[in-house]
Design a protein around this motif. Structure first.
Motif, PDB file in Angstrom:
ATOM      1  N   ARG A  12     -38.844  24.156  11.352  1.00 44.70           N
ATOM      2  CA  ARG A  12     -38.487  24.062   9.898  1.00 44.70           C
ATOM      3  C   ARG A  12     -39.750  23.601   8.974  1.00 44.70           C
ATOM      4  N   LEU A  13     -40.499  22.341   9.361  1.00 44.56           N
ATOM      5  CA  LEU A  13     -41.397  21.817   8.605  1.00 44.56           C
ATOM      6  C   LEU A  13     -42.738  22.351   8.573  1.00 44.56           C
ATOM      7  N   GLY A  14     -43.059  23.381   9.595  1.00 47.78           N
ATOM      8  CA  GLY A  14     -44.484  24.154   9.668  1.00 47.78           C
ATOM      9  C   GLY A  14     -45.406  23.416  10.131  1.00 47.78           C
ATOM     10  N   VAL A  15     -45.125  22.507  11.279  1.00 49.49           N
ATOM     11  CA  VAL A  15     -46.013  21.552  11.977  1.00 49.49           C
ATOM     12  C   VAL A  15     -45.909  21.590  13.397  1.00 49.49           C
ATOM     13  N   ARG A  36     -39.663   8.683   7.383  1.00 49.83           N
ATOM     14  CA  ARG A  36     -38.587   8.566   8.263  1.00 49.83           C
ATOM     15  C   ARG A  36     -37.345   9.247   7.524  1.00 49.83           C
ATOM     16  N   ARG A  37     -37.121   9.158   6.514  1.00 48.78           N
ATOM     17  CA  ARG A  37     -35.852   9.784   5.840  1.00 48.78           C
ATOM     18  C   ARG A  37     -35.885  11.198   5.657  1.00 48.78           C
ATOM     19  N   VAL A  38     -37.184  11.946   5.574  1.00 46.17           N
ATOM     20  CA  VAL A  38     -37.092  13.369   5.492  1.00 46.17           C
ATOM     21  C   VAL A  38     -36.675  13.589   6.929  1.00 46.17           C
ATOM     22  N   LEU A  39     -37.135  13.119   7.986  1.00 44.42           N
ATOM     23  CA  LEU A  39     -36.979  13.686   9.252  1.00 44.42           C
ATOM     24  C   LEU A  39     -35.281  13.202   9.502  1.00 44.42           C
TER      25      LEU A  39
END
Length: 519
Positions: free
Chosen positions: A498-501, A479-482
């Motif tokens: 950005r996150l490659g997903v 959650r914090r990363v997002l």
């Protein structure tokens, strides 16, 4: 009877007027010249009757340069004397005028009460009998300038005296000393006066914004501790509002109407901190004020002293503070005289005092004296659920101060505020939003308006609750990363790249955590 003559300012006019009273055998007791240009003459004729005035009036008004005559109640000097007497009588502080022999020329009622005599018995009294150790005339001659805060003891009471010299001019325009006006302020009430000036800035618990359940719990604890007349130790990082909480505790206590004084122990040299807190005696050291200085403790008599960053206090000051906490006594710098006071001590620190005690940097006995009651103020990063309400509160306050329209806070800007680590806590949030309101030219605050430095970023697992299962802990990290990345990539597609997903994965997670309105 007192008369006012509206007349021309010419040589001999007073002689011509007085001659008519002499013809009737009437004595003129006193005369004064008034008016902006000397165009008024006042005469006091004690035995003049109204019938005589009716007879004399035509003759007086016939004097060349006299334009009118009327009866008045007071001479100008009498009016000034009554006004001055009323003004002095209204003052609660003793005020007296002395001549260069040390005798009292005039004084107000408070001075008479202090000296133990009636007001009409004050003129002519010598101050030597009350102040045998102080030669006021010599002090006035030596300084020939105003002296403020001279510490004196009169009839077993300590005062701070303000002495204003009086000068008279000779014919050669050379000024000479005629005496001085002495105003006495009780030393134990000076703090009350300073506090009343500051009191409008003091705030109670109602002014502390309690948007977070953590803060609400803190205030409930503080309300229970505030009335207890014991030392209080407040722990918390910089910018969390420790002094604001201390002031609220003071106002909610039985000492709430007494002074509240604060001293930040960090960054002050030991000698300066000692004189600020305990004061110093006259001539205590080179460069000291000749009258000495009252410390904050004396100015706070009956109230509360707040010592911020107490962990920075030097070993010498720790000893003096410990002794004061034990028996209420201390000595000013350079003095052998004991001073006893009733003051509550509230301290604050952002350091780990038990660790400092273990390292020998802080006294164990002082720590236990200070830690009778304790409060822990949480950092802002642990109260993220209250950031939105707190932000709107600060935005509203900033808009009122700047005088601009109240802007809204965009979801992306709010997400960035919620994801930030806030090393400066509530104070930093307030400053950032004040700047954002001043930068915002539209109706909405966007992320670009938020000047958030990256310095001081929290490291590792700081601020992450490690209680619970691994899945729960990883979910909090996710959650914090997002939250941290979404303001820079404000859509599920951008963030997915950005996150490659996949876009679907990010969209689902944003909805799960309620980030960016993706609900």
């Amino acid at each position: 009877m007192r008369l006012r003559f509206h007349c021309q300012n010419r040589i001999g006019i007073l002689r011509d007027i007085v001659a008519h009273f002499s013809d009737y055998g009437l004595n003129v007791a006193r005369g004064e010249v008034g008016g902006e240009h000397g165009n008024a003459i006042y005469l006091h004729v004690p035995n003049l009757l109204h019938a005589q005035l009716a007879t004399l009036r035509p003759e007086l008004e016939a004097v060349p340069g006299v334009f009118g005559v009327r009866q008045v109640n007071l001479m100008p000097s009498e009016r000034r004397h009554l006004e001055l007497d009323a003004l002095l009588s209204s003052l609660s502080d003793p005020v007296m005028s002395i001549d260069m022999e040390g005798h009292i020329v005039a004084a107000n009622r408070a001075a008479g009460q202090l000296l133990g005599v009636r007001i009409d018995e004050v003129p002519g009294l010598s101050l030597d009998r009350h102040l045998p150790e102080l030669d006021l005339p010599a002090l006035i001659r030596r300084n020939n300038a105003r002296v403020n805060g001279l510490r004196i003891k009169l009839r077993e009471t300590t005062f701070l005296a303000d002495i204003a010299p009086l000068h008279r001019e000779h014919q050669d325009d050379v000024a000479s000393l005629a005496g001085a006006v002495v105003t006495l302020h009780r030393a134990d009430r000076i703090g009350e006066r300073i506090y009343q000036v500051q009191r409008q800035e003091l705030r109670g618990f109602e002014a502390i914004f309690q948007a977070s359940p953590r803060l609400q719990a803190l205030i409930r604890e503080a309300r229970r501790m505030a009335p207890l007349d014991a030392p209080l130790l407040i722990h918390g990082e910089t910018g969390t509002g420790k002094e604001l909480l201390a002031r609220a505790c003071h106002l909610a206590s039985a000492r709430g109407q007494a002074p509240f004084m604060a001293l930040n122990c960090a960054g002050l040299p030991e000698s300066m901190a000692e004189t600020e807190l305990f004061g110093y005696a006259p001539g205590a050291f080179e460069g000291a004020r000749p009258e000495g200085k009252l410390g904050l403790l004396e100015l706070t008599a009956g109230g509360t002293i707040f010592l911020d960053e107490v962990g920075e206090m030097s070993p010498r000051l720790q000893v003096k503070l410990l002794r004061f906490l034990q028996d209420g006594g201390f000595r000013r710098v350079g003095s052998d005289e004991e001073t006893w006071l009733d003051v509550r001590v509230i301290c604050a620190t952002q350091q780990d005092l038990p660790a400092l005690c273990a390292e020998g940097m802080f006294r164990h006995d002082l720590y236990h004296r200070l830690n009778v009651l304790s409060l822990q103020v949480p950092p802002l990063r642990e109260c993220r659920d209250g950031i939105e309400a707190l932000s709107m509160h600060f935005i509203d306050r900033a808009a009122r101060q700047i005088g601009c329209r109240l802007p809204a806070l965009s979801p992306t800007a709010l997400a960035r505020l919620a994801a930030y680590h806030w090393p400066g806590n509530v104070r930093q949030l307030e400053n950032v939003l004040f700047q954002a309101v001043s930068l915002c030219e539209g109706e909405t605050i966007e992320p670009d308006h938020l000047r958030l430095p990256d310095v001081g970023d929290s490291a590792g697992l700081a601020g992450i609750d490690l209680e619970g299962s691994l899945a729960g802990i990883l979910g909090e990290v996710e959650r914090r990363v997002l939250e941290a990345l979404y303001p820079k990539h404000p859509s599920s597609r951008q963030l997915a790249r950005r996150l490659g997903v996949s876009h679907t994965t990010i969209a689902n997670k944003l909805r799960r955590y309620g980030i960016g309105g993706e609900a």
